[in-house]
Design a protein around this motif. Structure first.
Motif, PDB file in Angstrom:
ATOM      1  N   ASN A  43       0.583  -1.452  -0.044  1.00 14.64           N
ATOM      2  CA  ASN A  43       0.027  -0.092  -0.005  1.00 14.64           C
ATOM      3  C   ASN A  43       0.957   1.269  -0.012  1.00 14.64           C
ATOM      4  O   ASN A  43       0.376   2.557   0.182  1.00 14.64           O
ATOM      5  CB  ASN A  43      -0.865   0.133   1.086  1.00 14.64           C
ATOM      6  CG  ASN A  43      -2.138  -1.076   1.160  1.00 14.64           C
ATOM      7  OD1 ASN A  43      -2.455  -1.562   0.040  1.00 14.64           O
ATOM      8  ND2 ASN A  43      -2.573  -1.681   2.124  1.00 14.64           N
ATOM      9  N   ILE A  44       2.125   1.075  -0.225  1.00 16.67           N
ATOM     10  CA  ILE A  44       3.007   2.544  -0.455  1.00 16.67           C
ATOM     11  C   ILE A  44       3.541   2.459  -1.688  1.00 16.67           C
ATOM     12  O   ILE A  44       4.321   1.386  -2.271  1.00 16.67           O
ATOM     13  CB  ILE A  44       4.043   2.405   0.674  1.00 16.67           C
ATOM     14  CG1 ILE A  44       3.391   2.428   2.012  1.00 16.67           C
ATOM     15  CG2 ILE A  44       4.890   3.669   0.542  1.00 16.67           C
ATOM     16  CD1 ILE A  44       4.285   2.481   3.222  1.00 16.67           C
ATOM     17  N   VAL A  87       6.133   6.184   6.237  1.00 18.58           N
ATOM     18  CA  VAL A  87       6.038   7.119   5.022  1.00 18.58           C
ATOM     19  C   VAL A  87       6.911   8.371   5.232  1.00 18.58           C
ATOM     20  O   VAL A  87       7.263   9.106   4.292  1.00 18.58           O
ATOM     21  CB  VAL A  87       4.771   7.180   4.612  1.00 18.58           C
ATOM     22  CG1 VAL A  87       4.710   7.883   3.137  1.00 18.58           C
ATOM     23  CG2 VAL A  87       3.900   5.909   4.476  1.00 18.58           C
ATOM     24  N   GLN A 143       0.731   6.556   0.411  1.00 17.46           N
ATOM     25  CA  GLN A 143       0.322   5.547   0.830  1.00 17.46           C
ATOM     26  C   GLN A 143      -1.232   5.612   0.737  1.00 17.46           C
ATOM     27  O   GLN A 143      -1.825   6.541   0.774  1.00 17.46           O
ATOM     28  CB  GLN A 143       0.589   5.476   2.647  1.00 17.46           C
ATOM     29  CG  GLN A 143      -0.116   4.291   3.188  1.00 17.46           C
ATOM     30  CD  GLN A 143       0.415   4.062   4.708  1.00 17.46           C
ATOM     31  OE1 GLN A 143       0.746   5.278   4.999  1.00 17.46           O
ATOM     32  NE2 GLN A 143       0.797   2.960   5.049  1.00 17.46           N
TER      33      GLN A 143
END
Length: 292
Positions: free
Chosen positions: A13-14, A115, A64
């Motif tokens: 998801n990044i 992140v 993200q």
């Protein structure tokens, strides 16, 4: 239109994207951000600039997937384009204005959580390119969620990786690594911490105790990036500021983190927005749907 030249999934998801945006690349500095939109009626998404190349006109962003807009953004591929890619916005990092000779004599520590490694990287890279060494702590929950390790290692004076579960590098929170480094004899003139709000809060509590001035970036609470929505309202040294136009960097020891985190959660609901308008009175600001 702003063409996506590269897309890479850094971890679950990044994502990283290289975007052709010559005017942004020409004038941006570390600490600044852009606003992207996928279509003319799309949601505005503020994203910190992760890297840039003035010669090729390429700007790198990392994001993200946390909501519908970023999930849709993750479906874009190399060859697709953004409708808007606006920037650079926000104020550059404080050290960009400092005298280089003085900066080279400073002991600088960066702390990146999750992140937060993305906005930390261009700052460390800028310092490295200007002959300034900085220590960097990069923390993540697990090894699988760690991003930009190799890139950071190439520009950091010393890189310390930590995972909450001990699956890689040092075990424990980033605050424990700060304590360990100071106990080992390290001395720092300034700390720059970027990551989740709760992480920055506890880093600041520790660095205040240790007597280390600390800068934080409040990019995690930005929504529209122009000061219109009021979502990134924060109290700094008793004064109302907005992360997107007054920051995103602030004196971490002066930020009211508890208020900011509470406001961040309340702002997500219609009832919460109405309550904020009532509580904040004349100082309430902008586009929450309950303002004239």
């Amino acid at each position: 239109m702003y063409k996506i030249l590269k897309k890479q999934e850094l971890t679950t998801n990044i994502y990283l994207m290289d975007v052709e945006a010559k005017r942004v690349a020409k004038s941006c500095l570390p600490g600044q951000f852009v606003i992207v939109r996928m279509g003319d009626d799309g949601e505005r998404i503020p994203l910190t600039i992760c890297d840039y190349n003035r010669e090729t006109g390429v700007v790198t962003i990392v994001f993200q997937t946390v909501g519908a807009a970023t999930k849709m953004m993750a479906t874009l591929e190399a060859g697709d384009s953004f409708h808007d890619f606006v920037g650079p916005l926000g104020c550059p990092s404080e050290f960009c204005k400092e005298d280089l000779a003085e900066l080279k004599n400073k002991k600088i520590l960066f702390v990146a959580g999750g992140v937060g490694a993305a906005p930390v990287y261009p700052q460390v890279k800028w310092l490295h390119e200007n002959g300034v060494a900085a220590d960097v702590i990069v923390g993540s929950k697990t090894k699988d969620l760690l991003i930009l390790e190799k890139e950071m290692e190439a520009v950091a004076g010393n890189l310390y990786v930590t995972t909450d579960d001990g699956s890689y590098g040092r075990a424990g929170m980033v605050t424990q690594t700060i304590k360990d480094l100071v106990a080992e004899g390290k001395q720092y003139d300034v700390c720059i911490a970027i990551g989740p709000m709760i992480m920055m809060k506890f880093v600041c509590l520790l660095t205040k105790e240790l007597g280390i001035p600390t800068i934080v970036s409040l990019n995690p609470i930005m929504v529209d990036g122009t000061g219109m929505c009021g979502a990134c309202r924060v109290t700094v040294d008793g004064k109302v500021k907005f992360a997107c136009v007054d920051g995103p960097e602030f004196d971490g020891h002066a930020v009211n983190f508890d208020e900011a985190m509470r406001r961040q959660q309340i702002y997500k609901t219609a009832e919460g927005k109405a309550m904020l308008k009532l509580e904040e009175g004349d100082t309430h600001h902008g586009g929450c749907g309950n303002c004239n």
